[in-house]
Design a protein around this motif. Structure first.
Motif, PDB file in Angstrom:
ATOM      1  N   ALA A 286       0.705  -1.054  -0.001  1.00 34.01           N
ATOM      2  CA  ALA A 286      -0.072   0.053   0.110  1.00 34.01           C
ATOM      3  C   ALA A 286       0.911   1.214   0.105  1.00 34.01           C
ATOM      4  O   ALA A 286       0.541   2.261  -0.902  1.00 34.01           O
ATOM      5  CB  ALA A 286      -1.001   0.009   1.245  1.00 34.01           C
ATOM      6  N   VAL A 287       1.665   1.312   0.668  1.00 32.00           N
ATOM      7  CA  VAL A 287       2.830   2.323   0.843  1.00 32.00           C
ATOM      8  C   VAL A 287       3.490   2.423  -0.462  1.00 32.00           C
ATOM      9  O   VAL A 287       3.563   3.664  -1.124  1.00 32.00           O
ATOM     10  CB  VAL A 287       3.868   2.212   1.832  1.00 32.00           C
ATOM     11  N   LYS A 288       4.154   1.606  -1.318  1.00 34.10           N
ATOM     12  CA  LYS A 288       4.389   1.639  -2.455  1.00 34.10           C
ATOM     13  C   LYS A 288       3.790   1.951  -3.430  1.00 34.10           C
ATOM     14  O   LYS A 288       3.921   2.991  -4.455  1.00 34.10           O
ATOM     15  CB  LYS A 288       4.934   0.125  -2.838  1.00 34.10           C
ATOM     16  N   ALA A 289       2.204   1.681  -3.361  1.00 31.43           N
ATOM     17  CA  ALA A 289       1.109   2.216  -4.757  1.00 31.43           C
ATOM     18  C   ALA A 289       1.052   3.538  -4.248  1.00 31.43           C
ATOM     19  O   ALA A 289       1.098   4.421  -5.365  1.00 31.43           O
ATOM     20  CB  ALA A 289       0.033   1.374  -4.374  1.00 31.43           C
ATOM     21  N   ASP A 290       0.917   3.836  -2.807  1.00 35.70           N
ATOM     22  CA  ASP A 290       0.884   5.359  -2.866  1.00 35.70           C
ATOM     23  C   ASP A 290       1.923   6.457  -3.263  1.00 35.70           C
ATOM     24  O   ASP A 290       1.669   7.267  -3.622  1.00 35.70           O
ATOM     25  CB  ASP A 290       0.599   5.615  -1.159  1.00 35.70           C
ATOM     26  N   ALA A 291       3.101   5.985  -2.881  1.00 31.82           N
ATOM     27  CA  ALA A 291       4.476   6.379  -3.323  1.00 31.82           C
ATOM     28  C   ALA A 291       4.435   6.653  -4.867  1.00 31.82           C
ATOM     29  O   ALA A 291       4.932   7.641  -5.451  1.00 31.82           O
ATOM     30  CB  ALA A 291       5.557   5.840  -2.799  1.00 31.82           C
ATOM     31  N   LYS A 292       4.088   5.725  -5.729  1.00 35.25           N
ATOM     32  CA  LYS A 292       4.061   5.682  -6.919  1.00 35.25           C
ATOM     33  C   LYS A 292       2.909   6.807  -7.546  1.00 35.25           C
ATOM     34  O   LYS A 292       3.311   7.525  -8.727  1.00 35.25           O
ATOM     35  CB  LYS A 292       3.544   4.349  -7.716  1.00 35.25           C
ATOM     36  N   GLU A 293       2.030   6.954  -6.768  1.00 39.37           N
ATOM     37  CA  GLU A 293       0.716   7.925  -6.976  1.00 39.37           C
ATOM     38  C   GLU A 293       1.494   9.450  -6.865  1.00 39.37           C
ATOM     39  O   GLU A 293       1.144  10.040  -7.531  1.00 39.37           O
ATOM     40  CB  GLU A 293      -0.438   7.628  -6.434  1.00 39.37           C
ATOM     41  N   VAL A 294       1.962   9.518  -5.758  1.00 40.46           N
ATOM     42  CA  VAL A 294       2.499  10.770  -5.225  1.00 40.46           C
ATOM     43  C   VAL A 294       3.638  11.046  -6.427  1.00 40.46           C
ATOM     44  O   VAL A 294       3.765  12.128  -6.901  1.00 40.46           O
ATOM     45  CB  VAL A 294       3.202  10.756  -4.090  1.00 40.46           C
ATOM     46  N   LEU A 295       4.631  10.235  -6.745  1.00 48.28           N
ATOM     47  CA  LEU A 295       5.436  10.484  -8.013  1.00 48.28           C
ATOM     48  C   LEU A 295       4.984  10.713  -9.141  1.00 48.28           C
ATOM     49  O   LEU A 295       5.345  11.767  -9.649  1.00 48.28           O
ATOM     50  CB  LEU A 295       6.481   9.237  -7.921  1.00 48.28           C
ATOM     51  N   ARG A 296       3.897  10.060  -9.731  1.00 45.90           N
ATOM     52  CA  ARG A 296       3.208  10.392 -10.823  1.00 45.90           C
ATOM     53  C   ARG A 296       2.588  11.994 -10.737  1.00 45.90           C
ATOM     54  O   ARG A 296       2.691  12.727 -11.698  1.00 45.90           O
ATOM     55  CB  ARG A 296       2.000   9.573 -11.067  1.00 45.90           C
ATOM     56  N   GLU A 297       1.957  12.404  -9.430  1.00 44.11           N
ATOM     57  CA  GLU A 297       1.480  13.671  -9.370  1.00 44.11           C
ATOM     58  C   GLU A 297       2.654  14.713  -9.446  1.00 44.11           C
ATOM     59  O   GLU A 297       2.325  15.642 -10.176  1.00 44.11           O
ATOM     60  CB  GLU A 297       0.675  13.569  -8.211  1.00 44.11           C
ATOM     61  N   GLU A 298       3.653  14.366  -9.104  1.00 41.80           N
ATOM     62  CA  GLU A 298       4.897  15.401  -8.863  1.00 41.80           C
ATOM     63  C   GLU A 298       5.271  15.559 -10.320  1.00 41.80           C
ATOM     64  O   GLU A 298       5.729  16.767 -10.946  1.00 41.80           O
ATOM     65  CB  GLU A 298       5.955  14.804  -7.944  1.00 41.80           C
TER      66      GLU A 298
END
Length: 119
Positions: A84-96
């Motif tokens: 879940a943390v990895k998926a969230d980090a990917k989403e944050v990176l995509r938004e950035e």
């Protein structure tokens, strides 16, 4: 929206009281470190991080548990939480990345076009 409490009791933060990050690396003069600091550093930088190493151990543990038909709910929850943390980090990176591309498009449309057309 501000509430009356925000006005009458503002939040103060002392110096160095914010979020803290810590890099986990062997310390040069620590008596707690066993083995060779140089080897540990090379393993982390050239082979695999601690997270990758632990991930492989968890993966192997789950294979053995499945084969033995042993339930490991705490390990399963740990793995799910990590994913879940990895998926969230990917989403944050995509938004950035999207925000960075939007800034680049405003400042340098040609460079933006070059990057967008890399595929």
């Amino acid at each position: 929206m501000l509430s009356p409490f925000d006005i009458w009791s503002p939040t103060f933060h002392a110096p160095f009281s914010g979020d803290v990050t810590q890099e986990i690396t062997p310390r040069v003069f620590s008596p707690d470190i066993k083995g060779s600091m140089g080897i540990e550093n090379r393993i982390q930088t050239q082979v695999a991080s601690y997270g990758t190493q632990l991930g492989k151990i968890l993966e192997a543990l789950m294979v053995l548990a499945d084969k033995d038909k042993t339930a490991l709910p705490e390990i399963e929850k740990l793995i799910a939480d990590i994913e879940a943390v990895k998926a969230d980090a990917k989403e944050v990176l995509r938004e950035e990345a999207i925000a960075a591309l939007a800034r680049l498009e405003k400042v340098d449309p040609e460079a933006h076009a070059d990057l967008v057309n890399l595929r």
